[in-house]
Design a protein around this motif. Sequence first.
Motif, short mmCIF file in Angstrom:
data_model
loop_
_atom_site.label_atom_id
_atom_site.label_comp_id
_atom_site.label_asym_id
_atom_site.label_seq_id
_atom_site.Cartn_x
_atom_site.Cartn_y
_atom_site.Cartn_z
N THR A 73 1.57 -18.21 -4.73
CA THR A 73 1.78 -16.97 -5.47
C THR A 73 0.48 -16.20 -5.63
O THR A 73 0.47 -14.97 -5.60
CB THR A 73 2.37 -17.29 -6.85
OG1 THR A 73 3.55 -18.08 -6.67
CG2 THR A 73 2.72 -16.01 -7.60
N SER A 74 -0.63 -16.93 -5.78
CA SER A 74 -1.92 -16.25 -5.95
C SER A 74 -2.26 -15.41 -4.74
O SER A 74 -2.84 -14.33 -4.87
CB SER A 74 -3.02 -17.29 -6.21
OG SER A 74 -3.10 -18.21 -5.14
N LEU A 75 -1.93 -15.89 -3.54
CA LEU A 75 -2.22 -15.12 -2.34
C LEU A 75 -1.41 -13.84 -2.31
O LEU A 75 -1.90 -12.78 -1.90
CB LEU A 75 -1.93 -15.97 -1.10
CG LEU A 75 -2.28 -15.35 0.26
CD1 LEU A 75 -3.76 -15.02 0.32
CD2 LEU A 75 -1.88 -16.28 1.38
N LEU A 76 -0.16 -13.92 -2.74
CA LEU A 76 0.67 -12.72 -2.80
C LEU A 76 0.11 -11.70 -3.78
O LEU A 76 0.10 -10.50 -3.53
CB LEU A 76 2.10 -13.11 -3.18
CG LEU A 76 3.10 -11.96 -3.33
CD1 LEU A 76 3.28 -11.24 -2.01
CD2 LEU A 76 4.44 -12.48 -3.84
N LEU A 77 -0.39 -12.20 -4.92
CA LEU A 77 -0.94 -11.29 -5.93
C LEU A 77 -2.24 -10.66 -5.44
O LEU A 77 -2.52 -9.50 -5.73
CB LEU A 77 -1.17 -12.04 -7.23
CG LEU A 77 0.09 -12.53 -7.96
CD1 LEU A 77 -0.30 -13.33 -9.19
CD2 LEU A 77 0.98 -11.36 -8.34
N LEU A 78 -3.06 -11.44 -4.73
CA LEU A 78 -4.37 -10.94 -4.31
C LEU A 78 -4.30 -10.02 -3.10
O LEU A 78 -5.25 -9.27 -2.85
CB LEU A 78 -5.30 -12.12 -4.00
CG LEU A 78 -5.73 -12.97 -5.19
CD1 LEU A 78 -6.53 -14.17 -4.73
CD2 LEU A 78 -6.53 -12.14 -6.18
N LEU A 79 -3.21 -10.07 -2.34
CA LEU A 79 -3.09 -9.21 -1.17
C LEU A 79 -1.98 -8.18 -1.32
O LEU A 79 -2.20 -6.98 -1.12
CB LEU A 79 -2.84 -10.07 0.08
CG LEU A 79 -4.04 -10.79 0.67
CD1 LEU A 79 -3.61 -11.66 1.85
CD2 LEU A 79 -5.12 -9.82 1.11
N GLY A 80 -0.79 -8.64 -1.68
CA GLY A 80 0.35 -7.74 -1.72
C GLY A 80 0.27 -6.72 -2.83
O GLY A 80 0.49 -5.51 -2.61
N LEU A 81 -0.05 -7.17 -4.05
CA LEU A 81 -0.07 -6.24 -5.18
C LEU A 81 -1.16 -5.18 -5.04
O LEU A 81 -0.89 -3.98 -5.26
CB LEU A 81 -0.23 -7.04 -6.48
CG LEU A 81 -0.10 -6.24 -7.78
CD1 LEU A 81 1.26 -5.57 -7.86
CD2 LEU A 81 -0.31 -7.15 -8.98
N PRO A 82 -2.41 -5.54 -4.71
CA PRO A 82 -3.42 -4.47 -4.53
C PRO A 82 -3.07 -3.51 -3.39
O PRO A 82 -3.33 -2.31 -3.51
CB PRO A 82 -4.70 -5.26 -4.22
CG PRO A 82 -4.48 -6.60 -4.79
CD PRO A 82 -3.02 -6.87 -4.63
N ALA A 83 -2.51 -4.03 -2.30
CA ALA A 83 -2.14 -3.14 -1.19
C ALA A 83 -1.06 -2.16 -1.61
O ALA A 83 -1.10 -0.97 -1.27
CB ALA A 83 -1.69 -3.97 0.01
N LEU A 84 -0.07 -2.66 -2.36
CA LEU A 84 1.00 -1.78 -2.83
C LEU A 84 0.47 -0.72 -3.80
O LEU A 84 0.83 0.47 -3.71
CB LEU A 84 2.09 -2.62 -3.49
CG LEU A 84 3.32 -1.87 -4.01
CD1 LEU A 84 4.06 -1.17 -2.87
CD2 LEU A 84 4.26 -2.82 -4.75
N LEU A 85 -0.40 -1.15 -4.70
CA LEU A 85 -0.96 -0.20 -5.67
C LEU A 85 -1.86 0.82 -4.98
O LEU A 85 -1.84 2.01 -5.33
CB LEU A 85 -1.74 -0.98 -6.73
CG LEU A 85 -2.29 -0.17 -7.91
CD1 LEU A 85 -1.18 0.57 -8.63
CD2 LEU A 85 -3.05 -1.08 -8.88
N PHE A 86 -2.63 0.39 -4.01
CA PHE A 86 -3.49 1.33 -3.27
C PHE A 86 -2.65 2.36 -2.52
O PHE A 86 -2.98 3.56 -2.51
CB PHE A 86 -4.38 0.55 -2.30
CG PHE A 86 -5.30 1.41 -1.49
CD1 PHE A 86 -6.48 1.89 -2.03
CD2 PHE A 86 -4.98 1.76 -0.18
CE1 PHE A 86 -7.34 2.70 -1.30
CE2 PHE A 86 -5.83 2.56 0.56
CZ PHE A 86 -7.01 3.03 0.01
N ALA A 87 -1.56 1.91 -1.90
CA ALA A 87 -0.70 2.85 -1.19
C ALA A 87 -0.05 3.84 -2.15
O ALA A 87 0.06 5.04 -1.85
CB ALA A 87 0.38 2.07 -0.42
N LEU A 88 0.35 3.37 -3.33
CA LEU A 88 0.95 4.26 -4.32
C LEU A 88 -0.05 5.31 -4.81
O LEU A 88 0.28 6.50 -4.89
CB LEU A 88 1.47 3.43 -5.50
CG LEU A 88 2.01 4.22 -6.70
CD1 LEU A 88 3.22 5.04 -6.30
CD2 LEU A 88 2.33 3.27 -7.85
#
Length: 287
Positions: A73-88
């Motif tokens: 889960t930590s990998l998803l938070l460290l890659l997926g969440l920042p990428a989604l927020l940056f795109a938004l």
Amino acid sequence: MRDTPRPEGTPGDIRPGPPQLRPGRALAHTTGASGSGSPHRSDSRPPQTPRGARPPDPDGRLGTTPPVPGRPTSLLLLLGLPALLFALITWQVVTDGPLVGLDETASRALVRPGPLSELLADLGNVQVAVPVLAVALAYVIWRHRRIGTDQWWLPGVSAALLMALVPVLVIPLKVLTDRPGTPAVPPATGYYPSGHTATAAIAYGAATLLLLPLLRSAGARRVLLVLCAGLNLGVGFGLTRRGYHWPLDVLASWCLGTILLTALWLFLSRSSRRTSAGTPSRRTGPS
């Protein structure tokens, strides 16, 4: 020869049910032997059935053997969440969406130029952050070479390449978004994302990732992590407080820095495991 007479039974003597224990049977197979509580085993080992020894999952279902690996889960938070927020954030800046209006309102409430905000903003300058990373790289390379680590040059070179990648990513984004600056700076465009924030995030973050494995004390590692977080928060606060950048400029650069540092951490971890697994044993035969 005289045959030995056999006892004759009657049909009423035949009773259905399990065979009765005879005095000559081994006691190890009696109920409760060795504390097992099982009439069929002489020890406390689990029964050899396909599902008998499987521990249940947290939700009560039987587990699989062997466990099926999953993505942490930590990998998803460290890659997926920042990428989604940056795109938004980038989408909102390009389309002048509702977040931009909230960003400008927050900036007007935060901007209070002063010596402290100027000093904190300067910590994101290339002239300050990059030399700090260079000193950390030199020390890490020296330590790895001194202890004879295979590919001793790889961590330092990887961090240096990541630092060189920052302007390659940030400058085209500045040109594409063409966002104007705050009222506290001269009229110009190209303020999104914040280059100072990205420089500080990669320089201080990469130095921390390289130094952490060399520190034996848990307290020293905590101090280093707190120092890295404090420097980056200070740079972001100084830039917004001084009015050099909008808050969304800083937040987007933090997201970008998190993605890049996570990629560096994964690369170094995989390289370290590959090097450890591929190191041949020095003992080729019996001594």
